[in-house]
Design a protein around this motif. Sequence first.
Motif, PDB file in Angstrom:
ATOM      1  N   TYR A 617      35.525  20.622  57.477  1.00  0.00           N
ATOM      2  CA  TYR A 617      35.259  19.826  58.682  1.00  0.00           C
ATOM      3  C   TYR A 617      35.838  18.420  58.644  1.00  0.00           C
ATOM      4  CZ  TYR A 617      32.030  23.693  59.287  1.00  0.00           C
ATOM      5  OH  TYR A 617      31.495  24.943  59.405  1.00  0.00           O
ATOM      6  N   GLU A 618      36.375  17.960  57.495  1.00  0.00           N
ATOM      7  CA  GLU A 618      37.013  16.646  57.470  1.00  0.00           C
ATOM      8  C   GLU A 618      38.316  16.699  58.275  1.00  0.00           C
ATOM      9  OE1 GLU A 618      36.286  13.730  56.329  1.00  0.00           O
ATOM     10  OE2 GLU A 618      34.346  14.230  55.412  1.00  0.00           O
ATOM     11  N   PRO A 619      38.680  15.611  58.952  1.00  0.00           N
ATOM     12  CA  PRO A 619      39.933  15.607  59.734  1.00  0.00           C
ATOM     13  C   PRO A 619      41.165  15.878  58.865  1.00  0.00           C
ATOM     14  CG  PRO A 619      38.559  13.761  60.352  1.00  0.00           C
ATOM     15  CD  PRO A 619      37.910  14.357  59.145  1.00  0.00           C
ATOM     16  N   ALA A 620      41.126  15.394  57.622  1.00  0.00           N
ATOM     17  CA  ALA A 620      42.261  15.602  56.714  1.00  0.00           C
ATOM     18  C   ALA A 620      41.747  16.232  55.424  1.00  0.00           C
ATOM     19  CB  ALA A 620      42.965  14.279  56.421  1.00  0.00           C
ATOM     20  N   PRO A 621      41.590  17.557  55.404  1.00  0.00           N
ATOM     21  CA  PRO A 621      41.048  18.221  54.210  1.00  0.00           C
ATOM     22  C   PRO A 621      41.964  18.037  53.013  1.00  0.00           C
ATOM     23  CG  PRO A 621      41.930  19.827  55.749  1.00  0.00           C
ATOM     24  CD  PRO A 621      41.932  18.518  56.470  1.00  0.00           C
ATOM     25  N   ARG A 622      41.342  17.931  51.832  1.00  0.00           N
ATOM     26  CA  ARG A 622      42.106  17.703  50.609  1.00  0.00           C
ATOM     27  C   ARG A 622      42.152  18.986  49.789  1.00  0.00           C
ATOM     28  NH1 ARG A 622      39.455  12.808  47.594  1.00  0.00           N
ATOM     29  NH2 ARG A 622      37.672  14.258  47.742  1.00  0.00           N
ATOM     30  N   GLU A 623      43.320  19.259  49.239  1.00  0.00           N
ATOM     31  CA  GLU A 623      43.493  20.448  48.416  1.00  0.00           C
ATOM     32  C   GLU A 623      42.658  20.360  47.150  1.00  0.00           C
ATOM     33  OE1 GLU A 623      45.079  23.303  49.034  1.00  0.00           O
ATOM     34  OE2 GLU A 623      45.383  22.506  51.064  1.00  0.00           O
ATOM     35  N   ALA A 624      42.375  19.126  46.707  1.00  0.00           N
ATOM     36  CA  ALA A 624      41.550  18.950  45.504  1.00  0.00           C
ATOM     37  C   ALA A 624      40.141  19.493  45.735  1.00  0.00           C
ATOM     38  CB  ALA A 624      41.497  17.474  45.106  1.00  0.00           C
ATOM     39  N   ASP A 625      39.614  19.307  46.955  1.00  0.00           N
ATOM     40  CA  ASP A 625      38.283  19.838  47.269  1.00  0.00           C
ATOM     41  C   ASP A 625      38.295  21.366  47.229  1.00  0.00           C
ATOM     42  OD1 ASP A 625      37.327  17.295  47.576  1.00  0.00           O
ATOM     43  OD2 ASP A 625      37.529  17.284  49.767  1.00  0.00           O
ATOM     44  N   LEU A 626      39.370  21.985  47.741  1.00  0.00           N
ATOM     45  CA  LEU A 626      39.448  23.434  47.729  1.00  0.00           C
ATOM     46  C   LEU A 626      39.523  23.971  46.298  1.00  0.00           C
ATOM     47  CD1 LEU A 626      39.754  26.143  49.204  1.00  0.00           C
ATOM     48  CD2 LEU A 626      42.222  25.721  49.304  1.00  0.00           C
ATOM     49  N   ARG A 627      40.333  23.306  45.453  1.00  0.00           N
ATOM     50  CA  ARG A 627      40.432  23.754  44.066  1.00  0.00           C
ATOM     51  C   ARG A 627      39.093  23.626  43.355  1.00  0.00           C
ATOM     52  NH1 ARG A 627      45.449  21.011  44.415  1.00  0.00           N
ATOM     53  NH2 ARG A 627      44.523  19.164  43.410  1.00  0.00           N
ATOM     54  N   ALA A 628      38.386  22.518  43.604  1.00  0.00           N
ATOM     55  CA  ALA A 628      37.077  22.322  42.964  1.00  0.00           C
ATOM     56  C   ALA A 628      36.073  23.364  43.451  1.00  0.00           C
ATOM     57  CB  ALA A 628      36.574  20.909  43.251  1.00  0.00           C
ATOM     58  N   LEU A 629      36.141  23.705  44.764  1.00  0.00           N
ATOM     59  CA  LEU A 629      35.234  24.715  45.307  1.00  0.00           C
ATOM     60  C   LEU A 629      35.481  26.066  44.646  1.00  0.00           C
ATOM     61  CD1 LEU A 629      33.164  25.720  47.390  1.00  0.00           C
ATOM     62  CD2 LEU A 629      35.067  25.978  49.017  1.00  0.00           C
ATOM     63  N   ARG A 630      36.753  26.483  44.554  1.00  0.00           N
ATOM     64  CA  ARG A 630      37.077  27.769  43.957  1.00  0.00           C
ATOM     65  C   ARG A 630      36.642  27.827  42.489  1.00  0.00           C
ATOM     66  NH1 ARG A 630      43.272  28.623  46.187  1.00  0.00           N
ATOM     67  NH2 ARG A 630      42.754  29.702  48.156  1.00  0.00           N
ATOM     68  N   GLU A 631      36.896  26.746  41.772  1.00  0.00           N
ATOM     69  CA  GLU A 631      36.553  26.722  40.350  1.00  0.00           C
ATOM     70  C   GLU A 631      35.046  26.768  40.157  1.00  0.00           C
ATOM     71  OE1 GLU A 631      37.364  26.699  36.270  1.00  0.00           O
ATOM     72  OE2 GLU A 631      38.662  27.057  38.024  1.00  0.00           O
ATOM     73  N   GLY A 632      34.304  26.013  41.011  1.00  0.00           N
ATOM     74  CA  GLY A 632      32.841  26.013  40.897  1.00  0.00           C
ATOM     75  C   GLY A 632      32.248  27.376  41.200  1.00  0.00           C
ATOM     76  N   VAL A 633      32.770  28.059  42.224  1.00  0.00           N
ATOM     77  CA  VAL A 633      32.271  29.397  42.540  1.00  0.00           C
ATOM     78  C   VAL A 633      32.560  30.356  41.398  1.00  0.00           C
ATOM     79  CG1 VAL A 633      32.570  31.365  44.082  1.00  0.00           C
ATOM     80  CG2 VAL A 633      32.426  29.062  45.037  1.00  0.00           C
ATOM     81  N   ARG A 634      33.757  30.248  40.800  1.00  0.00           N
ATOM     82  CA  ARG A 634      34.114  31.142  39.713  1.00  0.00           C
ATOM     83  C   ARG A 634      33.182  30.973  38.517  1.00  0.00           C
ATOM     84  NH1 ARG A 634      36.951  31.125  35.140  1.00  0.00           N
ATOM     85  NH2 ARG A 634      37.413  28.896  35.317  1.00  0.00           N
ATOM     86  N   LYS A 635      32.794  29.711  38.202  1.00  0.00           N
ATOM     87  CA  LYS A 635      31.976  29.442  37.012  1.00  0.00           C
ATOM     88  C   LYS A 635      30.493  29.678  37.240  1.00  0.00           C
ATOM     89  CE  LYS A 635      35.065  26.007  34.911  1.00  0.00           C
ATOM     90  NZ  LYS A 635      35.192  24.595  34.465  1.00  0.00           N
ATOM     91  N   LEU A 636      30.058  29.735  38.501  1.00  0.00           N
ATOM     92  CA  LEU A 636      28.625  29.871  38.771  1.00  0.00           C
ATOM     93  C   LEU A 636      28.110  31.209  38.259  1.00  0.00           C
ATOM     94  CD1 LEU A 636      26.170  28.568  40.199  1.00  0.00           C
ATOM     95  CD2 LEU A 636      26.742  29.953  42.194  1.00  0.00           C
ATOM     96  N   ARG A 637      27.073  31.197  37.425  1.00  0.00           N
ATOM     97  CA  ARG A 637      26.458  32.403  36.885  1.00  0.00           C
ATOM     98  C   ARG A 637      24.962  32.358  37.197  1.00  0.00           C
ATOM     99  NH1 ARG A 637      31.037  33.275  36.575  1.00  0.00           N
ATOM    100  NH2 ARG A 637      32.295  33.987  34.825  1.00  0.00           N
ATOM    101  N   PRO A 638      24.535  32.864  38.339  1.00  0.00           N
ATOM    102  CA  PRO A 638      23.128  32.705  38.734  1.00  0.00           C
ATOM    103  C   PRO A 638      22.199  33.552  37.874  1.00  0.00           C
ATOM    104  CG  PRO A 638      24.286  34.046  40.338  1.00  0.00           C
ATOM    105  CD  PRO A 638      25.313  33.598  39.353  1.00  0.00           C
TER     106      PRO A 638
END
Length: 638
Positions: A617-638
């Motif tokens: 939803y940010e006007p200028a999305p950053r690729e760094a946020d996307l990489r951090a999101l993907r990495e965090g989802v991958r590491k999450l072990r509920p």
Amino acid sequence: MLGTLALVGAAHAPYLPLWISLGALACGLWSWVNLNRWRRLPPRTLRFALTLLAIGGVYLSYGELLGQEAGTALLLCMSALKLLELRSRRDAILLIGLGFFLVGTQFLRSQELPMAFYLGFCTLGLIISLMGTTRESAPRHPLAHVPQAGAILLQALPLAALLFFLFPRLDGPLWAMPEDDQAAMTGLSDSMEPGSIGELAQSDAVAFRVEFDGDHPQAPQRYWRGPVFEAYDGRRWQKHDQLHDMTEAATTADDVDKWRYTITLEPHGQPWLFGLDLPVDLDLNGARTRGGQTWERDREVNRRIRYQGESALDYALGGSLDDQRREVNQHLEGDRHPETVALAQGWLEETEDPQALLGHAISFFREQSFGYTLSPPLMQADMVDEFLFEHQQGFCEHFAAAFAVMMRAVGVPTRVVTGYLGGEMNPAGDYMIVRQSDAHAWNEVWLEGEGWVRVDPTVLAAPTRLDEGLEASVSDPDSVPAMARFDASWLRGLQLRWDAVNMTWHRWMLGYGPEMQRQWLERLGLTSWQQAVMALGGALVALSLLLAWITLYRGAPRPSDPAVRAWQKLTRKLGRKGLPPQPAEPPNRYAQRVARARPDLAPGILQLARLYQQYRYEPAPREADLRALREGVRKLRP
């Protein structure tokens, strides 16, 4: 819809009376103008009158209303007249259904590869029309339905292939009805008379194709044996019914090399099969030898068939000659051919030895100035005498008939063998093409101690026929059909490549009949039709369930946004632990609910929700946020 129906009708147009094609075109044009401008249907009385006229016209054109040709014409007429009352969605759906039937009826006429592609394109157009017609929402451009229509066709292919492979094959053409089995077939007839083979030789249609196991025979060895004629009535040569049922012994030495090959035989409406002279074995269910070492099926060849053959070029045919066969093969009708008989019987004053008499006849044909032509002069009074002593112009049937009369006149048993001489190797497919233009007739004479010996009087008079083919030997090469001419043009090369493609299509699709199906099913261990039906039923159920599972449970479409895909992966992980998202629940509220239920995951899930919302939803999305999101989802072990 109108455009697709026009394409379907165009495929039928060459086979229909002109008035049907023009009438269908007029109905289509009227319907198009009416839908776009007038919005008025013609009166019911006019439609009724046109219907009666169409039925009467079909009956007058064909003499019937049923059958393949008349039935197809009537179906096309009724489909065209239906356009004159096109007023609702139901009418359009009915027209499209008629279009599918018209596609099927065209396969009754032609099953060649180009027509199959053309009708496949028409089928795709009909499916697109059906999808557009049944759509409840606002109209879409027709091309928007192409992907889904293509998917429907692709889903149908496995079912079609299964039915094609396992459904019991009928012993007939792939699509044709029994009454039309003899339509458009060319080949050697069951008799030989002046002009019969010469007329056939003007066609470059394929008679059969041959694949050899290893090397192929040289040109002088390419005699393909067909029907043998022993009965003669003074003009026509034909098989003798009693002798035809009496087989003759064929012997070969144990150390003689044999040619092995596979023949794909085109339908010709007769029971006989062909093999390299002399065929000693043909592997085909229902094939058997008859008199003259002729091979036949137990029924006419009305569809394309394949069979394996074995031949020996060094052989002895006929161990002995019984009285009946000797009498038939010495018979001459009454006082026919007096000049030829007088000439031959004059040789008896010098010798009565059959070998010497044969030498006289061979010398006669070599020394005379005979012309080999596809267009011989008309000979009506006495074909043999006129050919030998007046015109001296003829085709192979003239030479073979005259030679047989000469030898019979001096008491040497002689008969006529018909078949083919020649064949062209197709370098694009490594197989030999034998055409109707290779049709030929030669003789066999009986010599004591040797049996039946081949003599080809045509080659005696025109030696180039044996080595260089028909074009190089006839006096009128322009009359030789185009594909029978041996030129090296790029167009001919292209035609041979296309024939190789057709060969594959004919072999695996059109040639897939009862014999080939039986061989394949036996390899699978299905030795009876009951087992084949059970296998077909089980495979249909399994395939239908698989297609249903793919259609119903393949899930939602994969989202195009990479952040959405990462967030959905996260919710699936948590959902398996009893924490699925609620319908229409925003990401931040979902993350807070998870954090309250699982305090150990609180820091990570809140951080991932914040990264997701920033990228989305940010006007200028950053690729760094996307990489951090993907990495965090991958590491999450509920």
